[in-house]
Design a protein around this motif. Sequence first.
Motif, mmCIF file in Angstrom:
data_model
loop_
_atom_site.group_PDB
_atom_site.id
_atom_site.type_symbol
_atom_site.label_atom_id
_atom_site.label_comp_id
_atom_site.label_asym_id
_atom_site.label_seq_id
_atom_site.Cartn_x
_atom_site.Cartn_y
_atom_site.Cartn_z
ATOM 1 N N GLY A 18 4.729 6.744 4.169
ATOM 2 C CA GLY A 18 4.231 5.973 5.304
ATOM 3 C C GLY A 18 4.949 4.666 5.532
ATOM 4 N N GLY A 19 6.034 4.397 4.810
ATOM 5 C CA GLY A 19 6.784 3.154 4.970
ATOM 6 C C GLY A 19 7.749 3.247 6.137
ATOM 7 N N LYS A 20 7.206 3.216 7.333
ATOM 8 C CA LYS A 20 8.004 3.376 8.553
ATOM 9 C C LYS A 20 7.929 2.108 9.390
ATOM 10 C CE LYS A 20 6.593 8.230 8.484
ATOM 11 N NZ LYS A 20 5.776 9.262 9.146
ATOM 12 N N GLY A 21 8.789 2.043 10.402
ATOM 13 C CA GLY A 21 8.767 0.896 11.296
ATOM 14 C C GLY A 21 9.013 -0.400 10.553
ATOM 15 N N ARG A 22 8.207 -1.415 10.871
ATOM 16 C CA ARG A 22 8.372 -2.726 10.238
ATOM 17 C C ARG A 22 7.964 -2.743 8.767
ATOM 18 N NH1 ARG A 22 5.064 -6.922 13.441
ATOM 19 N NH2 ARG A 22 3.711 -5.146 13.870
ATOM 20 N N ILE A 23 7.339 -1.668 8.296
ATOM 21 C CA ILE A 23 6.882 -1.612 6.897
ATOM 22 C C ILE A 23 8.033 -1.308 5.944
ATOM 23 C CG2 ILE A 23 5.326 -0.421 5.293
ATOM 24 C CD1 ILE A 23 3.459 0.142 7.598
ATOM 25 N N PHE A 24 9.089 -0.610 6.420
ATOM 26 C CA PHE A 24 10.108 -0.069 5.515
ATOM 27 C C PHE A 24 10.802 -1.148 4.688
ATOM 28 C CE2 PHE A 24 14.490 1.041 4.501
ATOM 29 C CZ PHE A 24 14.304 2.213 3.764
ATOM 30 N N ASP A 25 11.357 -2.176 5.324
ATOM 31 C CA ASP A 25 12.169 -3.166 4.600
ATOM 32 C C ASP A 25 11.385 -3.904 3.516
ATOM 33 O OD1 ASP A 25 14.509 -2.530 5.890
ATOM 34 O OD2 ASP A 25 14.221 -3.995 7.497
ATOM 35 N N PRO A 26 10.211 -4.485 3.823
ATOM 36 C CA PRO A 26 9.471 -5.145 2.732
ATOM 37 C C PRO A 26 9.013 -4.174 1.652
ATOM 38 C CG PRO A 26 8.147 -5.079 4.741
ATOM 39 C CD PRO A 26 9.534 -4.667 5.126
ATOM 40 N N ALA A 27 8.703 -2.927 2.034
ATOM 41 C CA ALA A 27 8.287 -1.942 1.035
ATOM 42 C C ALA A 27 9.426 -1.626 0.073
ATOM 43 C CB ALA A 27 7.808 -0.661 1.723
ATOM 44 N N GLY A 58 9.190 -12.085 -4.553
ATOM 45 C CA GLY A 58 8.347 -12.872 -5.450
ATOM 46 C C GLY A 58 7.112 -12.115 -5.885
ATOM 47 N N ALA A 59 6.466 -11.416 -4.926
ATOM 48 C CA ALA A 59 5.292 -10.603 -5.265
ATOM 49 C C ALA A 59 5.658 -9.513 -6.257
ATOM 50 C CB ALA A 59 4.695 -9.992 -3.996
ATOM 51 N N ALA A 60 6.824 -8.911 -6.073
ATOM 52 C CA ALA A 60 7.257 -7.827 -6.955
ATOM 53 C C ALA A 60 7.570 -8.327 -8.363
ATOM 54 C CB ALA A 60 8.486 -7.137 -6.359
ATOM 55 N N TRP A 61 8.281 -9.464 -8.454
ATOM 56 C CA TRP A 61 8.606 -10.004 -9.782
ATOM 57 C C TRP A 61 7.351 -10.465 -10.516
ATOM 58 C CZ3 TRP A 61 12.497 -8.669 -12.361
ATOM 59 C CH2 TRP A 61 13.750 -8.468 -11.779
ATOM 60 N N ALA A 62 6.389 -10.990 -9.782
ATOM 61 C CA ALA A 62 5.125 -11.398 -10.403
ATOM 62 C C ALA A 62 4.421 -10.196 -11.027
ATOM 63 C CB ALA A 62 4.222 -12.064 -9.364
ATOM 64 N N THR A 63 4.404 -9.080 -10.304
ATOM 65 C CA THR A 63 3.778 -7.859 -10.804
ATOM 66 C C THR A 63 4.508 -7.333 -12.031
ATOM 67 O OG1 THR A 63 3.020 -7.271 -8.578
ATOM 68 C CG2 THR A 63 3.145 -5.495 -10.201
ATOM 69 N N THR A 64 5.826 -7.313 -11.978
ATOM 70 C CA THR A 64 6.633 -6.787 -13.091
ATOM 71 C C THR A 64 6.460 -7.631 -14.350
ATOM 72 O OG1 THR A 64 8.263 -5.882 -11.550
ATOM 73 C CG2 THR A 64 8.988 -6.222 -13.816
ATOM 74 N N VAL A 113 11.977 -3.579 -0.785
ATOM 75 C CA VAL A 113 12.184 -4.727 -1.680
ATOM 76 C C VAL A 113 11.170 -4.691 -2.819
ATOM 77 C CG1 VAL A 113 12.026 -7.240 -1.852
ATOM 78 C CG2 VAL A 113 13.208 -6.201 0.095
ATOM 79 N N TYR A 114 9.907 -4.512 -2.475
ATOM 80 C CA TYR A 114 8.832 -4.503 -3.477
ATOM 81 C C TYR A 114 8.992 -3.328 -4.439
ATOM 82 C CZ TYR A 114 4.081 -4.972 -5.313
ATOM 83 O OH TYR A 114 3.010 -5.149 -6.134
ATOM 84 N N TYR A 115 9.229 -2.155 -3.896
ATOM 85 C CA TYR A 115 9.342 -0.920 -4.685
ATOM 86 C C TYR A 115 10.454 -1.012 -5.724
ATOM 87 C CZ TYR A 115 10.629 4.045 -5.408
ATOM 88 O OH TYR A 115 10.964 5.254 -5.940
ATOM 89 N N THR A 116 11.629 -1.452 -5.301
ATOM 90 C CA THR A 116 12.793 -1.459 -6.197
ATOM 91 C C THR A 116 12.565 -2.338 -7.420
ATOM 92 O OG1 THR A 116 14.242 -1.095 -4.282
ATOM 93 C CG2 THR A 116 15.276 -1.865 -6.309
ATOM 94 N N ASN A 145 0.818 -1.214 0.000
ATOM 95 C CA ASN A 145 0.000 0.000 0.000
ATOM 96 C C ASN A 145 0.849 1.260 0.000
ATOM 97 O OD1 ASN A 145 -2.874 0.761 0.127
ATOM 98 N ND2 ASN A 145 -2.262 1.879 1.953
ATOM 99 N N VAL A 146 2.032 1.188 0.601
ATOM 100 C CA VAL A 146 2.957 2.317 0.615
ATOM 101 C C VAL A 146 3.561 2.538 -0.771
ATOM 102 C CG1 VAL A 146 5.220 3.065 1.477
ATOM 103 C CG2 VAL A 146 3.509 2.176 3.071
ATOM 104 N N VAL A 147 3.852 1.435 -1.475
ATOM 105 C CA VAL A 147 4.522 1.521 -2.776
ATOM 106 C C VAL A 147 3.558 1.904 -3.897
ATOM 107 C CG1 VAL A 147 5.800 0.189 -4.513
ATOM 108 C CG2 VAL A 147 6.286 -0.122 -2.075
ATOM 109 N N LEU A 148 2.302 1.470 -3.806
ATOM 110 C CA LEU A 148 1.349 1.666 -4.902
ATOM 111 C C LEU A 148 1.256 3.100 -5.405
ATOM 112 C CD1 LEU A 148 -1.707 -0.651 -4.152
ATOM 113 C CD2 LEU A 148 -0.091 -0.804 -6.031
ATOM 114 N N PRO A 149 1.129 4.111 -4.533
ATOM 115 C CA PRO A 149 0.979 5.467 -5.072
ATOM 116 C C PRO A 149 2.170 5.945 -5.883
ATOM 117 C CG PRO A 149 1.304 5.530 -2.693
ATOM 118 C CD PRO A 149 1.033 4.110 -3.065
ATOM 119 N N VAL A 150 3.372 5.457 -5.554
ATOM 120 C CA VAL A 150 4.559 5.867 -6.306
ATOM 121 C C VAL A 150 4.551 5.245 -7.691
ATOM 122 C CG1 VAL A 150 7.076 5.980 -6.300
ATOM 123 C CG2 VAL A 150 5.828 6.031 -4.133
ATOM 124 N N SER A 151 4.368 3.920 -7.744
ATOM 125 C CA SER A 151 4.370 3.238 -9.040
ATOM 126 C C SER A 151 3.157 3.637 -9.871
ATOM 127 C CB SER A 151 4.405 1.720 -8.843
ATOM 128 O OG SER A 151 3.312 1.277 -8.083
#
Length: 458
Positions: free
Chosen positions: A126-135, A196-202, A137-140, A56-62
């Motif tokens: 809003g990618g703070k706390g425990r959200i930052f690291d997975p966000a 895996g979720a990110a590569w599937a989307t790409t 990975v997905y974003y990049t 949800n944090v990454v979606l608005p950027v992409s």
Amino acid sequence: MAKVSADQLGSESIGKLLVKQAVPASIGILVMSLNVLVDSIFVGNWIGSIAIAAINVVLPVSFFIAALGMSVGIGGSSIISRALGANNREKALKTFGNQIALTLLITIIMVILGLTYVDSIIPAFGGKGRIFDPAKVYYTIVLYGVPFLALCMMGNTVIRAEGKPKFAMIAMIIPSIGNLVMDYIFIYIFDWGMAGAAWATTIGYVLCFSYVLYFFISKNSELKIGWHHLKFHLPILKEIGSLGFVTLARQATTSIVYLLMNNILFGLGGEAMVAVYAIVGRMLMFALFPVFGVTQGFLPIAGFNYGAGKYQRVRESISTAIKYAAIMASVVFVGLMIFPAEIASLFLSSKEGISASELAVNAYVLEHTPTAMRLVFAATPIIALQLIGAAYFQAIGKAIPALLLTLTRQGFFFIPLIIILPNYLGELGVWLAFPIADVLATMITGYYLRKEMKKELS
């Protein structure tokens, strides 16, 4: 499914024509929305609810970068529809060529900037706390595929402007199915997690681009451009920019809304509250697919007939589109009011052995999501007028009123409301901002649409 030629846009019954245009658009949007929905369900069940918040944090950027392609597409498609209606095929070809070149230039620049400032962008959204690291990975990973998505969004609107809604529908279905298949392989079988979720989307984006490219180089398309059409033509660029800015401004405002919502909700309830908004946001994308489908189907019909000077058909297309969209919105409203808890539970993992912190987040999400969903969708039955009214001005090439009406809901009403109301009402104030903004925006759109129809289409 029946194929619609450009000439039929100006001759066939409006009701039948709108069905032919809107049904494929609705199916395409449904499949794309189901893709986002099921993707989130997979991620929530196989990775965890924090992973949903990270996406949800990454979606608005992409989505913003992809919206650059959509804005070029919709702006240019308005020109193409009117040019085809006026039998000016050369202008249509020049416009399409400029759309391709402009989309490539802008999105590549934005991707470079997005990757350069990744560590600043993610916390800002809003990618703070425990959200930052997975966000991160997905974003990049997803950002590498966004130029393909931008070209798909641009090409899809042009396909629809040609009167080929079936092909536009297929273009939207292919990446969705591809993404879900890759989700299963990369997340469930290979256990790649967020990567895996990110590569599937790409991969889904690349599949979509491949099909759109096939459409335009095959005999299915009427727009056969040469290299000279890719050369920038300033008057066309200005017109694409003025009309496309409406879509870009809308998506930019949406990105600002995500930024504010993620940060405000993180302050009110931490990662769990961001996860609540992520689920509600998925339903905003999914549940309204038939209304968005009618809106997409309406655009080329209104644009073509306006360009051909057939104003009575334009009036009929407005009233018919509003009626169809209002019926669809009302059906959606009833379903969401009755089953919000059941919908929320779909996104939460029920497998054994999950951590205590994950269990706590799931309990919080399940408790807070139903109330949030009912309030967010409270004004759904009336939004048809708002969406069709703003789309009409864009379809006929009136950029300023289209821009102002598009920004009315989120820019003029919703953003101030979510900044002010939570100070007095807390979490309740956030969710109340949605229906209040919908009602106010619909009233203003209805007033200006009626005034325009009396003045220009009488």
